[in-house]
Design a protein around this motif. Structure first.
Motif, PDB file in Angstrom:
ATOM      1  N   GLY A 106       8.935 -22.642 -18.505  1.00  0.00           N
ATOM      2  CA  GLY A 106       9.222 -21.330 -17.940  1.00  0.00           C
ATOM      3  C   GLY A 106       7.991 -20.449 -18.053  1.00  0.00           C
ATOM      4  N   PRO A 127      15.449 -19.966  -9.621  1.00  0.00           N
ATOM      5  CA  PRO A 127      15.151 -21.341 -10.046  1.00  0.00           C
ATOM      6  C   PRO A 127      16.358 -22.273  -9.950  1.00  0.00           C
ATOM      7  N   ARG A 174      14.775 -15.037 -15.912  1.00  0.00           N
ATOM      8  CA  ARG A 174      14.482 -16.002 -14.842  1.00  0.00           C
ATOM      9  C   ARG A 174      13.715 -17.207 -15.383  1.00  0.00           C
ATOM     10  N   ALA A 175      12.768 -16.961 -16.285  1.00  0.00           N
ATOM     11  CA  ALA A 175      11.984 -18.064 -16.861  1.00  0.00           C
ATOM     12  C   ALA A 175      12.858 -19.018 -17.663  1.00  0.00           C
ATOM     13  N   LEU A 176      13.990 -18.522 -18.161  1.00  0.00           N
ATOM     14  CA  LEU A 176      14.890 -19.350 -18.970  1.00  0.00           C
ATOM     15  C   LEU A 176      15.992 -20.011 -18.150  1.00  0.00           C
ATOM     16  N   ASN A 178      16.337 -22.466 -16.028  1.00  0.00           N
ATOM     17  CA  ASN A 178      16.496 -23.931 -16.022  1.00  0.00           C
ATOM     18  C   ASN A 178      16.422 -24.537 -17.418  1.00  0.00           C
ATOM     19  N   PRO A 180      14.219 -24.266 -20.021  1.00  0.00           N
ATOM     20  CA  PRO A 180      12.955 -24.946 -20.296  1.00  0.00           C
ATOM     21  C   PRO A 180      12.782 -25.221 -21.783  1.00  0.00           C
ATOM     22  N   LEU A 183       8.052 -22.147 -23.106  1.00  0.00           N
ATOM     23  CA  LEU A 183       7.906 -20.856 -22.433  1.00  0.00           C
ATOM     24  C   LEU A 183       6.445 -20.416 -22.564  1.00  0.00           C
TER      25      LEU A 183
END
Length: 242
Positions: A106, A127, A174-176, A178, A180, A183
Motif C-alpha cells: 500500500g 483498489p 485506501r492504501a489498506l 487490499n 497489504p 505500507l
C-alpha cells in the motif's frame, strides 16, 4: 521500548524461519551518466522484520524517495537485490510487479492522490474495484477502514470538502483496502500542520499494530520519529541507523 520491540520482532521472524518483510542488499541507484551523474544510493542494505514501523529520515535529495520507489517495485536498482517477504523483485517482470503492488503493498504519498470527483468511500474502494472484489465485500471493507481512520461520518464527502488531515486519512484507508503486508509512506505529513501531522503518524502507528502491517515511512519531522520502532538516516546515498 522501541529497541525491545524491534529485537522481539526480529527474534520471532528468525525463530519461525520467516524471511524479513523487506531485505535490501547492497543497492545502488544513479541517474544520468558521466560527470553529471547523481548517485542517489551507494550500497544501501537494510532489513525490516514483519510488523515493524521504520522511519526513514534525511535531507531533501538524500535518496529517501528513490529507496521507497525501489522497495515498492516502482523502480529498479542499477546493482543489488531487493526481496519482499522472500520474493526477489528482479525475477517478477512487469506483470509480477504490478500484482505485487496491487496485492501486497500500500502506498501513501504527501500529495494524498485522491480522485476529486469521488467520495471518500469511493476513493477507498478504488483498489477493491480494480481487484473486482464482490460489491458487498467491498462495501464492508470500505466501511471498516473509514471507521478505522475515524471518518465513518464522512463517507459521502468529496476530497474538496475535507481538511488536509482528513484527506490523508482517506489516503491511508485506501492504501489498506487490499490488506497489504507492506505500507510505504513518502512524507505523509508534509502538507499538514504539526498537530495534524502528529495525529496522522499516530494513526499509522496504530494501523501497524492493529492490522499487522509492516511500514516504511519517510519523514523529516523530528517529532514523528519517536513513534517509529527504528530510525534510519540517508545521507550522500548511504544509510545509518539510530
Amino acid at each position: 521500548m522501541s529497541e525491545q520491540r524491534s529485537a522481539e520482532n526480529t527474534a520471532t521472524a528468525v525463530a519461525g524461519g520467516r524471511p524479513p518483510m523487506v531485505r535490501v542488499e547492497d543497492v545502488h541507484r544513479s541517474y544520468g551518466t558521466g560527470a553529471a551523474a547523481v548517485h542517489a544510493l551507494r550500497g544501501v542494505s537494510l532489513e525490516i522484520p514483519h510488523g515493524e514501523l521504520v522511519a526513514l529520515k534525511g535531507r531533501s535529495g538524500s535518496g529517501k524517495t528513490t529507496l521507497l520507489n525501489l522497495v515498492g517495485g516502482l523502480d529498479t536498482p542499477d546493482r543489488g537485490r531487493i526481496t519482499i517477504d522472500g520474493t526477489d523483485l528482479a525475477g517478477l517482470g512487469e506483470t509480477g510487479l504490478l500484482e505485487l503492488r496491487r496485492d501486497r503493498i500500500g502506498f501513501v504519498f504527501q500529495g494524498f492522490g485522491l480522485l476529486p470527483i469521488l467520495t471518500a468511500a469511493e476513493n477507498v474502494g478504488v483498489p477493491l474495484r480494480l481487484r473486482k472484489a464482490d460489491p458487498r465485500e467491498r462495501e464492508e471493507r470500505v466501511a471498516l477502514l473509514l471507521a478505522l481512520v475515524g471518518l465513518a461520518d464522512h463517507a459521502a464527502q468529496r476530497p474538496g470538502e475535507l481538511s488536509g488531515g482528513q484527506q490523508q486519512r482517506v489516503a491511508i484507508a485506501r492504501a489498506l483496502a487490499n490488506e497489504p503486508a507492506l505500507l510505504i509512506a513518502d512524507e505523509p505529513t508534509g502538507q499538514l500542520d504539526a498537530e495534524t501531522g502528529l495525529a496522522v503518524m499516530e494513526l499509522l502507528r496504530a494501523v501497524v499494530r492493529s492490522e499487522g502491517v509492516t511500514a516504511l515511512v519517510a519523514t523529516h519531522d523530528a517529532q514523528l520519529l519517536g513513534l517509529a520502532d527504528r530510525v534510519l538516516e540517508l545521507g550522500d546515498g548511504t544509510l545509518t541507523e539510530h
